[in-house]
Scaffold this active site. Structure first.
Site, mmCIF file in Angstrom:
data_model
loop_
_atom_site.group_PDB
_atom_site.id
_atom_site.type_symbol
_atom_site.label_atom_id
_atom_site.label_comp_id
_atom_site.label_asym_id
_atom_site.label_seq_id
_atom_site.Cartn_x
_atom_site.Cartn_y
_atom_site.Cartn_z
ATOM 1 N N LYS A 18 -5.060 8.249 -20.120
ATOM 2 C CA LYS A 18 -5.197 8.813 -21.455
ATOM 3 C C LYS A 18 -3.864 8.699 -22.208
ATOM 4 O O LYS A 18 -3.416 7.608 -22.481
ATOM 5 C CB LYS A 18 -5.709 10.242 -21.354
ATOM 6 C CG LYS A 18 -6.873 10.417 -20.347
ATOM 7 C CD LYS A 18 -8.170 9.756 -20.781
ATOM 8 C CE LYS A 18 -9.236 9.705 -19.694
ATOM 9 N NZ LYS A 18 -9.516 10.939 -18.986
ATOM 10 N N TYR A 70 -12.681 19.183 -15.777
ATOM 11 C CA TYR A 70 -13.314 17.868 -15.785
ATOM 12 C C TYR A 70 -14.476 17.823 -14.779
ATOM 13 O O TYR A 70 -14.300 18.182 -13.619
ATOM 14 C CB TYR A 70 -12.261 16.815 -15.442
ATOM 15 C CG TYR A 70 -12.728 15.392 -15.591
ATOM 16 C CD1 TYR A 70 -13.132 14.911 -16.831
ATOM 17 C CD2 TYR A 70 -12.766 14.541 -14.509
ATOM 18 C CE1 TYR A 70 -13.568 13.600 -16.970
ATOM 19 C CE2 TYR A 70 -13.188 13.224 -14.639
ATOM 20 C CZ TYR A 70 -13.586 12.773 -15.872
ATOM 21 O OH TYR A 70 -14.011 11.479 -16.003
ATOM 22 N N ARG A 99 0.830 -1.215 0.000
ATOM 23 C CA ARG A 99 0.000 0.000 0.000
ATOM 24 C C ARG A 99 0.863 1.263 0.000
ATOM 25 O O ARG A 99 0.401 2.336 -0.365
ATOM 26 C CB ARG A 99 -0.990 -0.019 1.168
ATOM 27 C CG ARG A 99 -1.962 1.153 1.127
ATOM 28 C CD ARG A 99 -3.248 0.968 1.941
ATOM 29 N NE ARG A 99 -3.136 0.055 3.035
ATOM 30 C CZ ARG A 99 -2.535 0.330 4.204
ATOM 31 N NH1 ARG A 99 -2.007 1.515 4.416
ATOM 32 N NH2 ARG A 99 -2.482 -0.592 5.140
HETATM 33 C C1 LIG Z 1 -10.161 11.246 -17.713
HETATM 34 C C2 LIG Z 1 -9.820 12.524 -17.054
HETATM 35 C C3 LIG Z 1 -9.744 12.636 -15.665
HETATM 36 C C4 LIG Z 1 -10.070 11.477 -14.760
HETATM 37 O O1 LIG Z 1 -9.098 10.488 -14.851
HETATM 38 P P1 LIG Z 1 -9.405 8.930 -14.569
HETATM 39 O O2 LIG Z 1 -8.096 8.278 -14.858
HETATM 40 O O3 LIG Z 1 -10.509 8.515 -15.468
HETATM 41 O O4 LIG Z 1 -9.796 8.848 -13.139
HETATM 42 C C5 LIG Z 1 -9.367 13.832 -15.119
HETATM 43 N N1 LIG Z 1 -9.086 14.910 -15.899
HETATM 44 C C6 LIG Z 1 -9.150 14.841 -17.239
HETATM 45 C C7 LIG Z 1 -8.818 16.041 -18.040
HETATM 46 C C8 LIG Z 1 -9.513 13.659 -17.864
HETATM 47 O O5 LIG Z 1 -9.585 13.609 -19.198
#
Ligand SMILES: *Cc1c(COP(=O)(O)O)cnc(C)c1O
Length: 409
Positions: A224, A127, A74
């Site tokens: 992403k 977001y 952890r």
């Molecule tokens: C997808 C996204 C998030 C959230 O991230 P996760 O990995 O899905 O928790 C936050 N900010 C932006 C700009 C995103 O595109």
């Protein structure tokens, strides 16, 4: 033996490069030991929940910080540390803390740095889940939340009170692709003694390094572009060590860590970050130019186009504008717009962005179906909006595919 956190003269990250590596060299080598267990060129995946000690003396030495090493899963694992050091090198930051998702990173960072009575100011195109966390949850703990129009720096400054602890923005924003002037944003925070955070998920360290502009924290959804293959979720916060110590500490309590396997997938994905971003940048621009010239397209939002309201800031501060392109179908209703989405053959239909596979969606349907027309208007989400996240397929194929979809429907 692998000593993930100990300084190792054989290690080649940031400090080991004579003049600082370029983004591709850093993506491939930074954070990694030159010699690895088993003489392997790749990092091993330590599928381990705990880490053992030879004897009591070793435990005492560890606790007295004589030998940095792993203790319990952890608190981190060796692969996670490699990725953290790689991300810190790519962003030009002192440290990175990796989380199991972008949202876990945001929650962990804010929870570690705000207390009851503090306030947070957001640009309103951030977001929606990040804003929802503050509006619905942090407020239950007495933390105030304000939103101002994106890139209205005067409004943001006017929203600062003696209680303000954080200024938060994303850049570019999604799906409008507004580009924040990160130097101006950082300067505002510094002048007023407020911490600044940029969610840099859409620009990546290849296109922009907000820390160099003076921002305190950079946040990523590594799900992403950083992971880049639509096969993992992860998140990270990068910044100064003293500001990240409490974040790492809280992560050890919250437990939003990455499994060793997930950390390895992210490390592997990161190796090609610069190559992929070059392609995303080139394809994004080519597709945006094609769409802008198509008679069925009313308008295209892409910061690399001269027509974009933030083209000037983007051209001055960013290496490229990535693969996300937002466009609007001319004289259409929501069904005719949906028909275009359904007619494409290469991009898959779904949320997310930044992977090798292109993704397409109609924000009205994917994210705003349960909102009223008035709310959608306030969020500037018309029924005719389409969001295309270009992958790394050949631009000519994507353009031909979009052409057939637009001409056929
Ligand atoms: C997808 C996204 C998030 C959230 O991230 P996760 O990995 O899905 O928790 C936050 N900010 C932006 C700009 C995103 O595109």
């Amino acid at each position: 033996m692998l000593k993930p956190t100990a300084p190792d003269p054989a290690r080649p990250p940031a400090a080991g490069f004579a003049r600082g590596p370029g983004p591709s060299t850093a993506a491939v080598h930074a954070g990694e030991a030159r010699q690895k267990p088993g003489h392997s060129i790749t990092d091993p995946i330590f599928a381990s929940s705990t880490y053992t000690f030879a004897d009591t003396r070793a435990i005492v030495d560890f606790i007295e910080e004589k030998h940095p090493r792993e203790e319990y899963g952890r608190y981190g694992n060796p692969g996670e540390r490699v990725v953290e050091d790689k991300l810190a090198a790519l962003e030009g930051g002192e440290q990175a803390v990796l989380f199991a998702s972008g949202m876990a990173a945001l929650v962990g960072l804010l929870m570690a740095h705000v207390s009851a009575g503090d306030e947070i100011v957001f640009f309103d195109e951030c977001y929606h889940r990040s804003r929802e966390f503050c509006r619905r949850h942090l407020t239950r703990f007495g933390v105030g939340f304000r939103e101002v129009k994106t890139c209205d720096y005067d409004a943001m400054e006017a929203a600062i009170t003696p209680k303000t602890r954080f200024l938060v923005s994303e850049s570019p924003t999604n799906p409008h692709l507004s580009v924040v002037d990160v130097e101006r944003f950082a300067d505002l925070g510094r002048r007023r003694g407020v911490l600044t955070l940029i969610d840099a998920t859409l620009c990546t360290p290849y296109n922009l390094q907000p820390l160099a502009a003076g921002v305190d924290f950079v946040l990523h959804s590594a799900t992403k572009y950083l992971g880049g293959h639509n096969d993992l979720l992860a998140g990270a916060v990068i910044g100064r060590a003293e500001l990240l110590d409490p974040v790492r500490n809280l992560r050890g309590i919250m437990g939003g860590v990455n499994s060793p396997h997930n950390a390895y997938l992210l490390e592997r994905g990161l190796k090609t970050l610069a190559l992929r971003m070059e392609r995303h940048n080139a394809t994004g621009l080519a597709v945006a130019r094609f769409l802008e010239g198509h008679p069925r397209v009313e308008r295209v939002l892409y910061p690399g186009l001269e027509s974009h309201p933030f083209h000037g800031v983007a051209a001055r501060t960013m290496r490229g504008c990535g693969g996300l392109v937002t466009f609007f179908i001319k004289d259409a209703d929501w069904r005719q717009t949906a028909a275009v989405v359904d007619a494409v053959r290469i991009p898959r239909i779904g949320p997310s962005l930044g992977g090798v596979e292109s993704l397409i969606e109609q924000p009205l349907v994917m994210s705003y179906w349960n909102y009223s027309p008035q709310e959608r208007q306030a969020f500037r989400i018309p029924d005719t909006m389409i969001r295309l996240a270009c992958g790394i397929e050949d631009a000519a194929d994507l353009i031909a595919d979009l052409a057939q979809a637009l001409d056929r429907t």
